[in-house]
Scaffold this active site. Sequence first.
Site, mmCIF file in Angstrom:
data_model
loop_
_atom_site.group_PDB
_atom_site.id
_atom_site.type_symbol
_atom_site.label_atom_id
_atom_site.label_comp_id
_atom_site.label_asym_id
_atom_site.label_seq_id
_atom_site.Cartn_x
_atom_site.Cartn_y
_atom_site.Cartn_z
ATOM 1 N N GLU A 148 0.837 -1.208 0.000
ATOM 2 C CA GLU A 148 0.000 0.000 0.000
ATOM 3 C C GLU A 148 0.868 1.253 0.000
ATOM 4 O OE1 GLU A 148 -2.675 1.514 -0.265
ATOM 5 O OE2 GLU A 148 -4.407 0.229 0.114
ATOM 6 N N ASN A 177 -10.536 5.831 2.313
ATOM 7 C CA ASN A 177 -9.463 5.500 1.376
ATOM 8 C C ASN A 177 -9.339 6.584 0.313
ATOM 9 O OD1 ASN A 177 -7.542 3.481 0.844
ATOM 10 N ND2 ASN A 177 -9.097 1.889 0.804
ATOM 11 N N ASP A 229 -9.833 1.816 -4.290
ATOM 12 C CA ASP A 229 -8.857 1.807 -3.207
ATOM 13 C C ASP A 229 -8.049 3.099 -3.333
ATOM 14 O OD1 ASP A 229 -6.961 1.018 -1.231
ATOM 15 O OD2 ASP A 229 -7.252 -1.082 -1.728
#
Length: 301
Positions: free
Chosen positions: A26, A158, A208
């Site tokens: 991430e 997000n 995302d």
Amino acid sequence: MTSHPSAPAASPAVSVALDARAALGEGPRWHAAERRLYWVDILRNELHRFDPETGADEMRAFAQPVGCFAFRAAGGLLLAMKDGLAILADWGSEPQPFGDQILADKPDLRFNDGRTDSAGRFWVGSVNMAKSAHDAALYRVGRDGAIDLIEGGMLTCNAAAFNASGTTFCHANTPSHALRAYDADPASGTLSNRRILHQFEHGTGRPDGGSFDAEGCYWSALFEGGRVVRLSPEGELLQTVTLPVTRPTMIAFGGEDRRTAYVTTARAGLDETALAREPHAGAIFSFPVDVPGLPEAPFGG
């Protein structure tokens, strides 16, 4: 006003930049001075920095997961961890708590994704890992460490990103499949005029992490959608880049001219059959883009 093509652009060649095999890769961020890509593996409590020229990838592991981070104007990093924020003065130092540890007594919550604005404030969202309540939220962190609640009622906050002028902010409550846009005031640090920039179809991936480019277009990584997409400032789908994995998590831009897209991905939750189909799940992928991304604004605290 930049004109955008009416037909979606062709997909560029996608390469494996780093076969990281991350559980939950991430938060990629390009450090221009170091020419390195920083990123995290949330499920392994790891912070990484990757040198694309040499292929070297350095790693730090911590007692808590790092959901995301920001580079600091004073050097080092601001880490958004499980319980709260911490300062990492330099790569080799230990994290020092910064501001109130506002999630310390909330075991289902951790910090998840964030971005710094042009005034040096950090905007960070949380996630309810157990999906036990819609109590994840977006917070604004001042340079002095003061934390203000901006918007609540989410499961997974997000996709935080600002456009080049700092006047548009986007984020998503990922399970809703809706990418939200706001008018942002760079001077006051306030948001207004919430709207849906793009509603993604259910069952084809959910938004995302994302980033703006220099034309004001927003790139979104679609988790379980196997692709990243570029949206116009009005939310029109301009380009789709298909990846050889199903779980892209975040897209950011780097390289000397910020014309290299880097996409982190995840392998956690995939069974053996899925992993056999996706041998590069958890890798960092790269591809060229015509329009450069934006430099990362540093946190001012």
